[in-house]
Enzyme design. Sequence first.
Site, PDB file in Angstrom:
ATOM      1  N   GLY A   1       0.686  -2.058   7.412  1.00 15.77           N
ATOM      2  CA  GLY A   1       1.134  -2.291   6.041  1.00 15.77           C
ATOM      3  C   GLY A   1       0.965  -3.726   5.598  1.00 15.77           C
ATOM      4  O   GLY A   1       0.005  -4.405   5.968  1.00 15.77           O
ATOM      5  N   ILE A   2       1.927  -4.190   4.798  1.00 14.19           N
ATOM      6  CA  ILE A   2       1.860  -5.535   4.227  1.00 14.19           C
ATOM      7  C   ILE A   2       3.179  -6.249   4.486  1.00 14.19           C
ATOM      8  O   ILE A   2       4.231  -5.609   4.614  1.00 14.19           O
ATOM      9  CB  ILE A   2       1.560  -5.474   2.714  1.00 14.19           C
ATOM     10  CG1 ILE A   2       1.248  -6.867   2.164  1.00 14.19           C
ATOM     11  CG2 ILE A   2       2.718  -4.829   1.950  1.00 14.19           C
ATOM     12  CD1 ILE A   2       0.738  -6.844   0.728  1.00 14.19           C
ATOM     13  N   GLY A   3       3.126  -7.574   4.583  1.00 12.72           N
ATOM     14  CA  GLY A   3       4.326  -8.364   4.818  1.00 12.72           C
ATOM     15  C   GLY A   3       4.147  -9.298   5.995  1.00 12.72           C
ATOM     16  O   GLY A   3       3.058  -9.425   6.563  1.00 12.72           O
TER      17      GLY A   3
ATOM     18  N   ILE B   1       5.406  -9.262   9.148  1.00 12.07           N
ATOM     19  CA  ILE B   1       5.123  -8.684  10.467  1.00 12.07           C
ATOM     20  C   ILE B   1       3.705  -8.118  10.537  1.00 12.07           C
ATOM     21  O   ILE B   1       2.965  -8.427  11.490  1.00 12.07           O
ATOM     22  CB  ILE B   1       6.175  -7.621  10.840  1.00 12.07           C
ATOM     23  CG1 ILE B   1       7.549  -8.291  11.015  1.00 12.07           C
ATOM     24  CG2 ILE B   1       5.777  -6.892  12.125  1.00 12.07           C
ATOM     25  CD1 ILE B   1       8.687  -7.321  11.258  1.00 12.07           C
TER      26      ILE B   1
ATOM     27  N   GLU C   1      -3.253   3.698   5.130  1.00  9.92           N
ATOM     28  CA  GLU C   1      -2.870   3.962   3.743  1.00  9.92           C
ATOM     29  C   GLU C   1      -3.249   2.785   2.857  1.00  9.92           C
ATOM     30  O   GLU C   1      -3.665   2.957   1.719  1.00  9.92           O
ATOM     31  CB  GLU C   1      -1.367   4.216   3.667  1.00  9.92           C
ATOM     32  CG  GLU C   1      -0.881   4.600   2.288  1.00  9.92           C
ATOM     33  CD  GLU C   1       0.602   4.916   2.281  1.00  9.92           C
ATOM     34  OE1 GLU C   1       1.253   4.673   1.253  1.00  9.92           O
ATOM     35  OE2 GLU C   1       1.112   5.407   3.310  1.00  9.92           O
TER      36      GLU C   1
ATOM     37  N   GLY D   1       4.213   6.731   3.639  1.00  7.82           N
ATOM     38  CA  GLY D   1       3.294   7.346   4.594  1.00  7.82           C
ATOM     39  C   GLY D   1       3.717   7.205   6.036  1.00  7.82           C
ATOM     40  O   GLY D   1       2.945   7.548   6.945  1.00  7.82           O
TER      41      GLY D   1
END
Length: 627
Positions: A212-214, A216, A235, A333
């Site tokens: 994902g994003i961020g 971490i 995703e 997701g």
Amino acid sequence: MSLTNKAGTPVQWGDFLKSGNRVFIGSNAAVPNLLIQNLIDHSAKLHDIETVHILTFSDNVWALPEHKDLFKVNSLFIGGKNVREAVAEGRADYTPCFISEIPTLFKENILPLDAALVMVSPPDEYGYCSLGVSVDVVASAVKSAKYVIAQVNPNMPCTNGHSFIHINQIHAWLDGKEPLPEIPEPDIDQVSERIGQYAAMLVENGSTIQIGIGKIPAAVLRYLANHKDLGVHSEMISDGIIDLMLSGVINNRKKTFHKGKTVVTFCIGSQRLYDFVHKNQHVEFYPSEHINSPVNIAKNDNMVSINSAIEVDLTGQVVSDSIGYHFYSGIGGQVDFVRGAWLSKGGKPVIVLPSTTKDGKISRIVPHVTEGGGVVTSRGHVAYVVTEFGIANLIGKSIRERALELIRIAHPKFREQLLKDVRKNYWVPEYQDNTPTSVPELGAIEFKKYTFAGDRYILRPLGPADERKLQEFFYSHTKETLMMRYNHHATQMTREKSCNLVSVDQHKDLALCFTQQEHLGEVIQAVGRYYYIESANAAEVAFVIRECQRGKGMATTLLLQIIKIAKKRGLAKLLACVRRDNAPMLKVFENTGFIRGYSEDFDEVALTFDLLETNKYKEKNNEHSQS
């Protein structure tokens, strides 16, 4: 700016909408803000238009209190200040659902769409516009809605894959140029960096990843820079993917589904990312029902999914969409990819989270789910959980073993209370005395990778959750091995005895092991430990190596690591007692610098390693080398 049809004739919103209709709003970085503002400005007598959407990087003006008579918000994934506040205040609804199943809600008229408000690129010479950076559920909304109304934005990239819509499918449009929302790469803090290091260890060369994003995810991608032949089936992607593709780390060669291509449903990041995906034939965008399908995800061998959580309880239940009764985000997701990774040959589903809240006052590893919190990923789906304190492997673990594994990666200041809490339900027996402790001398990441005879192994501390693995290790030994190690014919390793051997206060004593990963399982191949003797400021060392692993250098490696740690702790000596007929182990000790001494037992050889003399010798050598 005015709304027109494909003939260029001005049209009114009332030509397409009436009060009580349901409209879809474009997702993520493709929110048609100018189109929505035009609707607000020319809404006339329209009321109670239900808006449905997933995450929207926007001001989300439709969710403001002043528009409550015009719009009724139904968010399928909560995000953005105004939407989150509207849900919290009861002015908006949240409908939990898997991203992969949202298209079915539209297609089967469970949530029938009267119109889809989307953003597209200008048409090409063949009349095709691109959905650009957000294909996800937008593609299905476009197919299912009675009317498609588009904001044509020249700043929208033209992306490859199943991202195109022909102008004949668009009933009305608005020429509206606006910049896409940008999310700069985050500053990675120490906690996120540590989690990124651990999570990256679970990604083998040749794996396909979802991330994902961020902070971490950015940290994970940073620590994948030395990997090889990675693929992407995700995703979403963000800026962190760019340099990995340019350097060849991500080349998609080893993928077994969409080979050679990075495949996603949307992207969000900086302008650099939007420029990168524009007409990039190596990155393809597909609808969510294709990318997020667990069946399709599983077609990628060695699929590693990495998803975040708000909290994880000691049985492995993952809360991701709410903080207590306060709905915060959505299912998204996560379950799609967790399930897909489980079904993948060689796959690994990974959950990542900091051990505490930002202020450090609340543990995010909890004895039970916070009241009001919703389980997104069940305890049956969870495989690995990662915090800044390590990796908890929950695969095939009992509730007792899971609790101990998760307590081990909780923040140290909460471990004792977590153990007390979990005992209230008799999940962990009373003879399990110690909470897990760390071995900081191994470094920030308490894992070291080694290769022996071409096979890969992990050196790490032994912990309370290793009770069963240590039992299995014991019962794998021959009678000869047991005699060499215990000096008598040991025949049983009870649960209590094994528990005592793995419940080590690693700050006083020391217990290390070599383990080998067997897909989703882990097997102990060697154990080395010392027992501290306070009266002499010394420690007694002991080893046992699985028979099939001998002669590879594991014992020597363990011994050198023990010596290094003992020196750092300021011990004076290391001692060992070895049976006189155990020539291989005597050789290991003597080759490492242990000296034979007097032994009262003729059958044993006493050995000593003087740590202080060794330090003095090194200091003198350093002085000579410096002079």
